[in-house]
Design a protein around this motif. Structure first.
Motif, PDB file in Angstrom:
ATOM      1  N   GLY A 226       0.800  -1.217   0.000  1.00 11.73           N
ATOM      2  CA  GLY A 226       0.000   0.000   0.000  1.00 11.73           C
ATOM      3  C   GLY A 226       0.831   1.264   0.000  1.00 11.73           C
ATOM      4  O   GLY A 226       0.361   2.333  -0.394  1.00 11.73           O
ATOM      5  N   ASP A 227       2.104   1.157   0.429  1.00 10.53           N
ATOM      6  CA  ASP A 227       2.998   2.321   0.464  1.00 10.53           C
ATOM      7  C   ASP A 227       3.897   2.409  -0.762  1.00 10.53           C
ATOM      8  O   ASP A 227       4.873   3.165  -0.753  1.00 10.53           O
ATOM      9  N   ALA A 276      -2.313   9.214  -2.490  1.00  9.62           N
ATOM     10  CA  ALA A 276      -3.256   8.624  -1.545  1.00  9.62           C
ATOM     11  C   ALA A 276      -4.238   7.692  -2.247  1.00  9.62           C
ATOM     12  O   ALA A 276      -4.525   6.586  -1.766  1.00  9.62           O
ATOM     13  N   ILE A 277      -4.751   8.116  -3.403  1.00 10.68           N
ATOM     14  CA  ILE A 277      -5.731   7.298  -4.129  1.00 10.68           C
ATOM     15  C   ILE A 277      -5.089   6.016  -4.659  1.00 10.68           C
ATOM     16  O   ILE A 277      -5.633   4.916  -4.511  1.00 10.68           O
ATOM     17  N   LEU A 280      -4.392   3.641  -1.847  1.00 11.80           N
ATOM     18  CA  LEU A 280      -5.617   2.970  -1.414  1.00 11.80           C
ATOM     19  C   LEU A 280      -5.965   1.818  -2.351  1.00 11.80           C
ATOM     20  O   LEU A 280      -6.327   0.720  -1.903  1.00 11.80           O
ATOM     21  N   ILE A 283      -3.505  -1.097  -1.687  1.00 17.38           N
ATOM     22  CA  ILE A 283      -3.713  -1.838  -0.449  1.00 17.38           C
ATOM     23  C   ILE A 283      -4.995  -2.664  -0.510  1.00 17.38           C
ATOM     24  O   ILE A 283      -5.054  -3.786  -0.001  1.00 17.38           O
ATOM     25  N   LEU A 284      -6.033  -2.138  -1.171  1.00 14.54           N
ATOM     26  CA  LEU A 284      -7.258  -2.915  -1.349  1.00 14.54           C
ATOM     27  C   LEU A 284      -7.019  -4.106  -2.270  1.00 14.54           C
ATOM     28  O   LEU A 284      -7.506  -5.215  -2.011  1.00 14.54           O
TER      29      LEU A 284
END
Length: 299
Positions: A226-227, A276-277, A280, A283-284
């Motif tokens: 996610g990072d 950020a998007i 996200l 990570i999803l």
């Protein structure tokens, strides 16, 4: 929850006021600032008074070659950290767990944790002292034995190896703490039964230790994925230089150079929102694949 219970525990709710205030002021209220990404932000007019331009800021970013270079480098450096840096704390935690001399184990852990608390500014100075082409300790030794010098900080591909190695050295000790905690939670009777069956240390690690910390590994791996678009500013900025900018210019340094130094706050905010998007989505997606393949995830 009854009112009498609230009155009996009112001290606990009073203690919550400070952390809740912190999150509201510093985490939730700044969300309003995201609108800067959709405006031609003017410092004197403020957020509310700035002109709304919709997606023009994003179109401007996506038309710049420098943005795609920074994005590529961000994925590249984070990818190297994922491939080489993510397994390092796991291996270190297993090695420390296998040590039998408690005093040596404590001293080793202290020395390995120490780099995490050193500022990247100091680490950057150490890196130049050690790996500098002309005056670095390593190259001076290599010159003496007829093998050097090597351009650890001036050649792009040598710099990638140096960047990755320094990052592993700085974070491997601190990262092993979580895995050591997970290992201590494994039932000791499993190891005793393996000893009775005559299992070697490697067999116990493979069949007991690694399965015992699998959930921890998966959770941290999902968070790491996610990072992938998010990268710190200190490390690439301090260790990087003009000669290796093709690899050292990442999104964080791009935001600093284009967005903040030039006063283009709309661009800086837009790139941050983009990170950020995408983070996200990553990570999803990683959590979804993990649930499908291992039936484990973070949510």
């Amino acid at each position: 929850m009854s009112r009498s219970f609230l009155f009996r525990r009112w001290q606990l709710y009073v203690m919550l006021i400070l952390p809740m205030t912190f999150f509201i002021v510093f985490k939730y209220l700044p969300i309003y600032g995201i609108t800067i990404a959709f405006k031609e932000f003017n410092v004197f007019k403020g957020i509310a008074g700035s002109e709304w331009v919709g997606l023009d800021v994003f179109k401007s970013i996506f038309s710049q070659q420098g943005f795609y270079t920074a994005l590529r480098n961000t994925f590249l450096l984070n990818g190297l950290d994922l491939v080489f840096g993510f397994p390092a704390p796991i291996i270190l935690a297993i090695c420390l767990n296998e040590l039998r001399m408690k005093m040596f184990k404590k001293v080793s852990q202290t020395l390995l944790y120490l780099p995490h608390f050193i500022s990247w500014v100091i680490i950057g100075g150490m890196v130049y002292q050690v790996f500098s082409t002309n005056y670095g300790i390593v190259n001076l030794v290599l010159k003496e034995i007829g093998l050097g010098p090597f351009p650890f900080l001036s050649d792009k591909f040598h710099w990638l190896a140096t960047y990755t190695s320094v990052g592993i050295w700085q974070g491997v000790g601190w990262g092993s703490i979580i895995y050591l905690a997970a290992i201590t939670g494994i039932n000791k009777e499993l190891y005793e039964a393996a000893d009775v069956d005559g299992a070697s240390r490697l067999r116990k690690i493979w069949h007991i230790t690694l399965p015992g910390i699998r959930t921890t590994i998966i959770v941290l791996l999902i968070l790491k994925i996610g990072d992938m678009v998010d990268i710190g500013f200190d490390r690439p900025y301090i260790i990087g230089n003009v000669m290796v900018r093709d690899f050292s210019d990442v999104l964080s340094t791009y935001i600093y150079r284009i967005g903040l130094e030039s006063g283009q706050f709309s661009i800086a905010t837009a790139v941050g929102l983009f990170q950020a998007i995408v983070g996200l989505v990553f990570i999803l997606g990683a959590n979804y694949l993990s649930k499908k393949t291992t039936d484990e995830g973070i949510f």
